[in-house]
Design a protein around this motif. Structure first.
Motif, PDB file in Angstrom:
ATOM      1  N   VAL A  41       0.822  -1.210   0.000  1.00 44.65           N
ATOM      2  CA  VAL A  41       0.000   0.000   0.000  1.00 44.65           C
ATOM      3  C   VAL A  41       0.855   1.258   0.000  1.00 44.65           C
ATOM      4  CG1 VAL A  41      -0.298   0.397   2.480  1.00 44.65           C
ATOM      5  CG2 VAL A  41      -2.183   0.878   0.929  1.00 44.65           C
ATOM      6  N   TRP A 128      -3.415   5.239 -11.573  1.00 48.68           N
ATOM      7  CA  TRP A 128      -3.780   4.830 -10.206  1.00 48.68           C
ATOM      8  C   TRP A 128      -5.050   3.979 -10.280  1.00 48.68           C
ATOM      9  CZ3 TRP A 128      -7.297   7.618  -6.427  1.00 48.68           C
ATOM     10  CH2 TRP A 128      -7.325   6.923  -5.208  1.00 48.68           C
ATOM     11  N   VAL A 129      -5.074   2.918  -9.486  1.00 52.73           N
ATOM     12  CA  VAL A 129      -6.115   1.878  -9.584  1.00 52.73           C
ATOM     13  C   VAL A 129      -7.557   2.380  -9.529  1.00 52.73           C
ATOM     14  CG1 VAL A 129      -4.626   0.070  -8.649  1.00 52.73           C
ATOM     15  CG2 VAL A 129      -6.001   1.428  -7.063  1.00 52.73           C
ATOM     16  N   ASN A 178       1.335   7.960  -9.339  1.00 53.64           N
ATOM     17  CA  ASN A 178       1.208   6.646  -8.730  1.00 53.64           C
ATOM     18  C   ASN A 178       0.707   5.766  -9.871  1.00 53.64           C
ATOM     19  OD1 ASN A 178       0.497   4.367  -7.335  1.00 53.64           O
ATOM     20  ND2 ASN A 178      -1.057   5.331  -6.054  1.00 53.64           N
ATOM     21  N   TYR A 209       0.598  13.931  -4.747  1.00 52.23           N
ATOM     22  CA  TYR A 209       2.021  13.695  -4.403  1.00 52.23           C
ATOM     23  C   TYR A 209       2.887  14.937  -4.627  1.00 52.23           C
ATOM     24  CZ  TYR A 209       0.583   8.845  -4.155  1.00 52.23           C
ATOM     25  OH  TYR A 209      -0.052   7.690  -3.784  1.00 52.23           O
ATOM     26  N   TYR A 327       6.971   5.322  -4.933  1.00 55.57           N
ATOM     27  CA  TYR A 327       6.853   4.006  -5.560  1.00 55.57           C
ATOM     28  C   TYR A 327       7.986   3.797  -6.556  1.00 55.57           C
ATOM     29  CZ  TYR A 327       2.067   5.017  -4.038  1.00 55.57           C
ATOM     30  OH  TYR A 327       0.968   5.371  -3.302  1.00 55.57           O
ATOM     31  N   ARG A 376       4.582  -3.010  -8.721  1.00 62.98           N
ATOM     32  CA  ARG A 376       4.826  -1.797  -7.924  1.00 62.98           C
ATOM     33  C   ARG A 376       5.281  -2.138  -6.510  1.00 62.98           C
ATOM     34  NH1 ARG A 376       0.341   2.351  -5.605  1.00 62.98           N
ATOM     35  NH2 ARG A 376       0.455   0.827  -3.909  1.00 62.98           N
TER      36      ARG A 376
HETATM   37  N1  GLU Z   1      -3.026   5.345  -3.030  1.00 63.84           N
HETATM   38  C1  GLU Z   1      -2.529   4.297  -2.200  1.00 63.84           C
HETATM   39  C2  GLU Z   1      -2.008   3.170  -3.059  1.00 63.84           C
HETATM   40  O1  GLU Z   1      -2.040   3.257  -4.258  1.00 63.84           O
HETATM   41  C3  GLU Z   1      -3.529   3.873  -1.172  1.00 63.84           C
HETATM   42  C4  GLU Z   1      -4.442   2.756  -1.514  1.00 63.84           C
HETATM   43  C5  GLU Z   1      -5.636   3.191  -2.276  1.00 63.84           C
HETATM   44  O2  GLU Z   1      -6.285   4.131  -1.861  1.00 63.84           O
HETATM   45  O3  GLU Z   1      -5.873   2.569  -3.295  1.00 63.84           O
HETATM   46  O4  GLU Z   1      -1.517   2.222  -2.512  1.00 63.84           O
END
Ligand code: GLU
Ligand code: PMP
Length: 401
Positions: A41, A128-129, A178, A209, A327, A376
């Motif tokens: 995380v 980012w997910v 990210n 960030y 990361y 990652r």
């Molecule tokens: N942004 C962080 C990550 O990518 C926290 C987890 C999330 O919120 O997805 O690990």
């Protein structure tokens, strides 16, 4: 016999956040006694600054425990405006600010307020997910803009042009990124600004960030590259990463008044407001001493140097040097198609699973970020964990035939 209740159709499209899922798995393994080293995380391992915690405690003691204004307490919105003015030179009024339950929720409010069926939103990948599901939950379609390792994950004109259609409504920028740690160049931001101006897109700039940048000089930003675009830009930020406040759940958005008003409508019908206590703590973070993010960054910079050197010792990995965030995102594809004790590693999911099972290292497969060649590793963890983890990584990879 009772019926099996059907879920909404949209649930077929959405998976739980993979970063949070891997983190939960790593924590559960650790709780069961396994010596797992957690690189999954992305959350600072530092404690929230004491003066910020004290402000949260004082809020409770003073009975500041009721609903607040939907967009957030006025003094916090004013503090956000003051920070944006002082740190970035951007002028916003409090009615152009929304405080939400974390940056993720600001993004959610934005997507609900802005996008719907028939709309396309460009998302540079690796991403980012949470971007694609948040766009899909609004009924819109994510269009992935491929970023290449060869180009340091910057946007190229041809790739950007390939994503544009009549239906394009906007683009999400995340710089530093990210999961790659890349920073978009002023040139790339200029290309985006040009198309956004010509086609009336909204540009969502996720700046979460922005206090964790390892290069000298000013972080390129679309608002500085193209100030004339301001009425089409929404800034997303928060205190999770900058003040190690992930659990307090405070994010903020800045943008055109009518968009923030629409986001407030969504918020008023969903969460009402971010926690009153957390808002007071975030206020202390934004108006108090500003040395904490810089101190944290110094620690991250040392860890980055170390982890990158260790990764670069492995000849089969390639890794673009991150310019920000916490990361590293090495390319593992040289291992794909190979095996350990008959266990074939075909992709990033297999690789992450192998590393967890065989080396007790938790990482997040690149597939979760739309980049299956990569894995990652968050280095927002102690030097000891990083050192031990990299030894385990080197050993585990050397066993793959
Ligand atoms: N942004 C962080 C990550 O990518 C926290 C987890 C999330 O919120 O997805 O690990
Ligand atoms: N954007 C990006 C790129 C992130 O990595 C995160 C971290 N989860 C967020 C937004 C949102 O963070 P939070 O909801 O904790 O403020």
């Amino acid at each position: 016999m009772s019926a099996v209740i059907q879920l909404a159709g949209r649930m077929g499209k959405i998976k739980p956040s993979p970063t949070l899922a891997v983190n939960a798995k790593a924590k559960a393994l650790k709780a069961s006694g396994a010596d797992v080293l957690n690189f999954s995380v992305g959350e600072p391992d530092f404690a929230t600054p004491a003066h910020v915690c004290a402000a949260g405690k004082a809020a409770i003691d003073e009975g500041f425990t009721r609903y607040t204004a939907v967009p957030g307490i006025p003094e916090l919105r004013e503090a956000v405006c003051a920070r944006l003015a002082q740190d970035k030179g951007w002028q916003y009024k409090p009615e152009q600010i929304q405080v939400s339950c974390g940056g993720k929720h600001g993004l959610y409010n934005m997507a609900q307020a802005m996008f719907g069926p028939g709309d396309e939103v460009i998302i540079p990948a690796p991403y980012w997910v949470s971007y694609p599901p948040i766009i899909e939950l609004a009924g819109a379609k994510p269009i992935f803009l491929p970023l290449s390792e060869k180009n340091n994950f910057d946007i190229t004109e041809a790739d950007l042009a390939g994503c544009v259609s009549e239906k394009t409504r906007g683009i999400i920028l995340n710089s530093p990124s990210n999961p790659t740690g890349a920073i978009f160049s002023a040139n790339a931001l200029g290309l985006v600004a040009e198309l956004a101006l010509a086609n009336g897109w909204v540009v969502i700039s996720d700046d979460i960030y922005d206090t964790i940048v390892y290069e000298g000089g000013k972080l390129p930003h679309i608002l500085d590259v193209a100030p004339e675009l301001k009425e089409q830009v929404i800034i997303l930020n928060g205190v999770s990463k900058s003040f190690a406040m992930t659990g307090w759940r405070i994010g903020y958005s800045a943008g055109p008044k009518h968009i923030i008003a629409a986001m407030n409508k969504i918020q008023s019908q969903s969460t009402s407001n971010a926690s009153s206590i957390s808002q007071k703590a975030a206020l202390a973070a934004l108006v108090g001493p500003q040395d904490f993010p810089g101190e944290m960054k110094k620690a991250f910079a040392k860890r980055l140097q170390f982890i990158l050197a260790e990764i670069n010792k492995i000849p089969e990995l390639t890794c673009v040097t991150p310019k920000g965030a916490f990361y590293v995102f090495p390319n593992f594809s040289n291992y794909f198609g190979r095996a350990y004790k008959g266990r074939k590693i075909k992709n990033s999911v297999d690789m992450s699973a192998y590393l967890l099972d065989e080396a007790l290292i938790a990482s997040v497969p690149g597939a979760a970020f739309g980049a299956d060649n990569f894995v990652r590793f968050s280095f927002a963890t102690s030097m000891e964990v990083i050192a031990a983890g990299m030894q385990r990584l080197q050993k585990a990879l050397s066993r793959i035939a």
